[in-house]
Scaffold this active site. Structure first.
Site, PDB file in Angstrom:
ATOM      1  N   LYS A 194       0.858  -1.184   0.000  1.00  0.00           N
ATOM      2  CA  LYS A 194       0.000   0.000   0.000  1.00  0.00           C
ATOM      3  C   LYS A 194       0.891   1.230   0.000  1.00  0.00           C
ATOM      4  O   LYS A 194       1.700   1.428   0.907  1.00  0.00           O
ATOM      5  CB  LYS A 194      -0.898  -0.018   1.237  1.00  0.00           C
ATOM      6  CG  LYS A 194      -1.784   1.197   1.353  1.00  0.00           C
ATOM      7  CD  LYS A 194      -2.819   1.050   2.454  1.00  0.00           C
ATOM      8  CE  LYS A 194      -3.621   2.319   2.600  1.00  0.00           C
ATOM      9  NZ  LYS A 194      -4.636   2.200   3.651  1.00  0.00           N
ATOM     10  N   LYS A 247      -2.252  -1.527  -3.800  1.00  0.00           N
ATOM     11  CA  LYS A 247      -3.138  -0.363  -3.698  1.00  0.00           C
ATOM     12  C   LYS A 247      -2.320   0.918  -3.777  1.00  0.00           C
ATOM     13  O   LYS A 247      -1.335   1.009  -3.060  1.00  0.00           O
ATOM     14  CB  LYS A 247      -3.858  -0.447  -2.349  1.00  0.00           C
ATOM     15  CG  LYS A 247      -4.787   0.691  -2.066  1.00  0.00           C
ATOM     16  CD  LYS A 247      -5.334   0.534  -0.686  1.00  0.00           C
ATOM     17  CE  LYS A 247      -6.216   1.735  -0.403  1.00  0.00           C
ATOM     18  NZ  LYS A 247      -6.639   1.773   0.968  1.00  0.00           N
TER      19      LYS A 247
HETATM   20  C1  PBG Z   1      -7.167   3.533   5.646  1.00  0.00           C
HETATM   21  C2  PBG Z   1      -7.678   3.238   4.277  1.00  0.00           C
HETATM   22  C3  PBG Z   1      -7.574   4.131   3.220  1.00  0.00           C
HETATM   23  C4  PBG Z   1      -8.189   3.536   2.131  1.00  0.00           C
HETATM   24  C5  PBG Z   1      -8.666   2.293   2.533  1.00  0.00           C
HETATM   25  N1  PBG Z   1      -8.332   2.120   3.879  1.00  0.00           N
HETATM   26  C6  PBG Z   1      -7.018   5.498   3.161  1.00  0.00           C
HETATM   27  C7  PBG Z   1      -5.713   5.777   3.741  1.00  0.00           C
HETATM   28  O1  PBG Z   1      -4.838   4.912   3.871  1.00  0.00           O
HETATM   29  O2  PBG Z   1      -5.522   6.936   4.091  1.00  0.00           O
HETATM   30  C8  PBG Z   1      -8.300   4.209   0.791  1.00  0.00           C
HETATM   31  C9  PBG Z   1      -9.280   3.692  -0.158  1.00  0.00           C
HETATM   32  C10 PBG Z   1      -9.610   4.626  -1.252  1.00  0.00           C
HETATM   33  O3  PBG Z   1      -8.991   5.684  -1.469  1.00  0.00           O
HETATM   34  O4  PBG Z   1     -10.542   4.297  -1.976  1.00  0.00           O
HETATM   35  N2  PBG Z   1      -6.952   2.490   6.492  1.00  0.00           N
END
Ligand code: PBG
Length: 326
Positions: A194, A247
């Site tokens: 991520k 991601k």
């Molecule tokens: C946070 C989380 C995020 C997303 C999913 N879980 C945002 C972040 O890490 O700040 C993002 C998903 C999206 O942008 O569609 N645990």
């Protein structure tokens, strides 16, 4: 000319015969946003046609999706600031909105697959995925909190827990605690790779979960790196993950391919909120055709090597299939 590649493109029939990648509704997990209250359906400004639902309306939305063939959902809760604290303690409160919703959904639709989110940010007064002390995110202290959250979600009926926090060692820690509590059948889809991405902006609007200070760069990965992706993927595999996720998706197709070539677990990719927002915004301006560009972005994620796609386009894709009798 002996070789004329255009022969394999000469008609729709031939093109279909030689098509290497295809998409099915079974590839998708549709993210949904839950909020407190009754009869609520609020559109998220930066995500046209995506809503925060109260549970009653969420159940209707799930039913609608089931009729289109989508049966897997990633559920995210929106909490008021008053419910947030430093420990994200609302996340394991048995009577909390999120856990009660999971129970109700699984009772009403046992065939539905619910993936729950394991990270502190929706419940944290600091807006970070981990526990903050003196401006630092403390890794090992966070693990205890994540595991409590994951066990509470498993108890409520979650099929897949999805740690999206990027703490070190969390997959193993969560796996052990789930097993100790008797939830050996609950799966883990690790947000393995991520990145610290600007494309999460609209999601943080949806949940009001932006960090109160600092950014997420000490735990989410640097977009400039790919070799580190393999370290994360190998660790999560050893630690007991059932799926590996990359991601965001669109700007990281090379990373999806890297994992596909080097790992044996099923690969998922999350086409995140900002990717969806760009498709919608450009098409609202009349600059691109939404349906064509949606299909192209989704097939590219599958072609790169993801079997599973988390996407806000999932329902639009299912509607497209139905409309065209596919
Ligand atoms: C946070 C989380 C995020 C997303 C999913 N879980 C945002 C972040 O890490 O700040 C993002 C998903 C999206 O942008 O569609 N645990």
């Amino acid at each position: 000319m002996l070789v004329r590649p255009r022969r394999n493109r000469k008609s729709i029939g031939i093109r279909n015969l030689v098509q290497e990648t295809s998409l099915s509704v079974h590839d998708f997990i549709f993210p949904l946003f839950l909020t407190d209250g009754k009869n609520i359906k609020v559109e998220i400004k930066s995500m046209p046609n995506i809503f925060r639902y109260s549970l009653d309306n969420l159940l209707l939305e799930i039913e609608d999706c089931l009729n289109l063939g989508i049966y897997a959902f990633a559920l995210f809760p929106h909490y008021e600031d008053a419910k947030k604290d430093k420990l994200a303690s609302e996340s394991w409160n048995e009577n909390t909105l999120y856990l009660k919703a999971i129970k109700t959904i699984k009772k009403q639709f046992p065939e539905v697959i619910i993936m729950t989110d394991v990270a502190m940010d929706p419940y944290s007064s600091d807006g970070h995925d981990g526990f903050v002390e003196d401006g630092k995110i403390l890794n090992d202290e966070t693990l205890e909190i994540l595991a409590r959250m994951a066990v509470a979600q498993a108890k409520a009926g979650s099929d897949i827990v999805g740690p999206s926090d990027m703490m070190d060692g969390r997959v193993q820690f969560i796996r052990q605690e789930l097993d100790k509590a008797g939830f050996t059948e609950v799966s883990i889809m690790s947000y393995s790779v991520k990145y610290a991405s600007g494309f999460y902006g609209p999601f943080r609007d949806a949940l009001d979960s932006a960090p109160k200070s600092g950014d997420k760069k000490t735990y989410q990965m640097n977009p400039a790196n790919s070799r580190e992706a393999l370290i994360e993927a190998e660790l999560d595999t050893k630690e007991g993950a059932d799926f590996l996720m990359v991601k965001p998706a669109g700007s990281y197709l090379d990373i999806i391919k890297l994992l596909k070539d080097n790992c044996n677990l099923p690969i998922a990719a999350y086409q995140v909120s900002g990717e969806y927002a760009m498709l919608k915004a450009a098409s609202q301006m009349g600059w691109i055709e939404y349906e064509k560009c949606m299909l192209e972005s989704l097939i590219s994620i599958k072609r790169a090597g993801a079997k599973i796609i988390l996407s806000y386009c999932a329902k639009d894709f299912a509607i497209y299939l139905k409309k065209n009798n596919l």
